[in-house]
Design a protein around this motif. Structure first.
Motif, PDB file in Angstrom:
ATOM      1  N   UNK A 130      39.025   5.995 -16.862  1.00 19.10           N
ATOM      2  CA  UNK A 130      38.158   7.086 -16.400  1.00 19.10           C
ATOM      3  C   UNK A 130      38.284   7.205 -14.885  1.00 19.10           C
ATOM      4  N   UNK A 131      38.676   8.362 -14.392  1.00 20.30           N
ATOM      5  CA  UNK A 131      38.914   8.539 -12.962  1.00 20.30           C
ATOM      6  C   UNK A 131      37.951   9.532 -12.315  1.00 20.30           C
ATOM      7  N   UNK A 132      36.972   9.976 -13.085  1.00 16.78           N
ATOM      8  CA  UNK A 132      35.999  10.894 -12.533  1.00 16.78           C
ATOM      9  C   UNK A 132      35.224  11.537 -13.658  1.00 16.78           C
ATOM     10  N   UNK A 151      44.868  14.962 -16.955  1.00 18.47           N
ATOM     11  CA  UNK A 151      45.189  13.539 -16.982  1.00 18.47           C
ATOM     12  C   UNK A 151      45.796  13.053 -15.689  1.00 18.47           C
ATOM     13  N   UNK A 152      45.677  13.894 -14.676  1.00 17.95           N
ATOM     14  CA  UNK A 152      46.104  13.470 -13.330  1.00 17.95           C
ATOM     15  C   UNK A 152      47.589  13.428 -13.210  1.00 17.95           C
ATOM     16  N   UNK A 195      42.730   9.394 -17.063  1.00 20.50           N
ATOM     17  CA  UNK A 195      44.145   9.594 -16.737  1.00 20.50           C
ATOM     18  C   UNK A 195      44.953   9.480 -18.023  1.00 20.50           C
ATOM     19  N   UNK A 196      46.245   9.855 -17.941  1.00 21.42           N
ATOM     20  CA  UNK A 196      47.062   9.946 -19.151  1.00 21.42           C
ATOM     21  C   UNK A 196      47.770   8.630 -19.459  1.00 21.42           C
ATOM     22  N   UNK A 197      47.581   7.648 -18.593  1.00 23.16           N
ATOM     23  CA  UNK A 197      48.266   6.367 -18.790  1.00 23.16           C
ATOM     24  C   UNK A 197      47.652   5.554 -19.919  1.00 23.16           C
TER      25      UNK A 197
END
Lengths: 133, 133, 133, 133
Positions: free
Chosen positions: B105-107, B132-133, B98-100
């Protein structure tokens, strides 16, 4: 793949093993990697069921002979790290392809019990019976 | 990760595979390493479900691409000895972050069936859809 | 157990299966529970390699037919809770004993693919060839 | 089985799940029980990859729907004791047969995540797209 052919393949491998002075197990699997026929010569190692079947499965799963796969899985090789409970990555497994476009893998033979060179020779004797379906 | 995006990722990998002349399997997993979507191209190897999913799992589990992990698991490497029935440690698995802050790692996406270079190219085509979701 | 006899046992089971109108897999194992011969009839289920081999293994491991074992593994039965990745506890596996004192189990045959009654009939056809070594 | 059809089957199951108010995973496998396509709806359980794939595998392996298999594996049932790390023996797996003589099983669909009745309805929606090849 069918049982009648798979049996003749097993016999051809066993005959070759006699010539080589080796005691082997032979496995023939279908396009899904599932066993069709298996034979273990008297006195050959008990690892044969797992190793011969594993070589045949691996040859189907990766669409190449396990002899060709072997150098790819050494440290630094392209496929180092390949792992799975049915993989056996040294010589003795040979894929069988149909004669159509795309040369689809429709089964494989796997041999284990002798030296790698003997296993390969026995597997080749079986594969020689295959004419592309 | 969501199904709609996972499907577009699979399609992007398959499209890249056509360009590469490769036949591949593609797996997209969530932050838990669990499969969200999977596609296996016609004629591609039956090892695909285990290998593509394994690469995606490994990329999540170690929070790095499997191409970057590969040199670490050779003899003498920092992670030599890494083992587990879902690990696949050669190129083709890419984590998605994600971009945060922390870049969680989200996947991940995993591709298998071509050469390692082709698998990586196909996985990158999928990962390119991730912003980055 | 030897390969020549194991092959004749497989053939006897397959012949019986034709009579029964069933499609089966047959496995013959040695005293260690290791496969000696296996045959899967064309069109029979892919579960055969695991189930026929499992029944044969179980018959050796528990020194009784899997049909006799079946009632012991139900809830409240003496062996309820028996588990293991090679156990198959319903009819179709028959142990083979030598004729000496102690009636040592020296192998087994396992059949799967038909109804349980058909599997048992096919296994019995194979076991009938066994005369105690 | 091919990828294009497998994808349409997944979509049909997902659509049916929306109608049912269920969140499911859908797996389509080939004649060898190997995954061709898989989709997991957002918010559905992480057990989906194993269960949906397991139901599809089981439907191929035993050539019957897992709903029909369920009563056979209860204590006292004919197949009680059936076990294996890929078996899932309750409703939601449906085999797909070709239209030729012998009605060979050429794949299966498996659905998991809703109630068993919902899983079956979703699997049937997918199977309805199959016309015997």
């Amino acid at each position: 793949m069918n049982l009648e052919l798979a049996l003749r393949m097993c016999e051809a491998s066993v005959k070759q093993a006699w010539r080589e002075g080796a005691l082997v197990s032979v496995a023939v699997v279908d396009a899904g990697g599932h066993l069709v026929a298996f034979q273990r010569m008297d006195g050959s190692e008990i690892a044969g069921p797992a190793l011969a079947s594993g070589k045949a499965y691996t040859a189907v799963a990766h669409r190449m002979s396990t002899a060709d796969l072997a150098p790819l899985v050494v440290p630094g090789g392209e496929l180092y790290g390949l792992a799975g409970d049915r993989y056996v990555c040294f010589g003795g497994g040979i894929p069988l392809r149909d004669s159509g476009e795309g040369r689809r893998v429709v089964g494989a033979v796997g041999v284990s019990g002798g030296t790698v060179a003997q296993d390969v020779a026995c597997a080749e004797a079986a594969a020689a019976l295959w004419d592309g379906g």
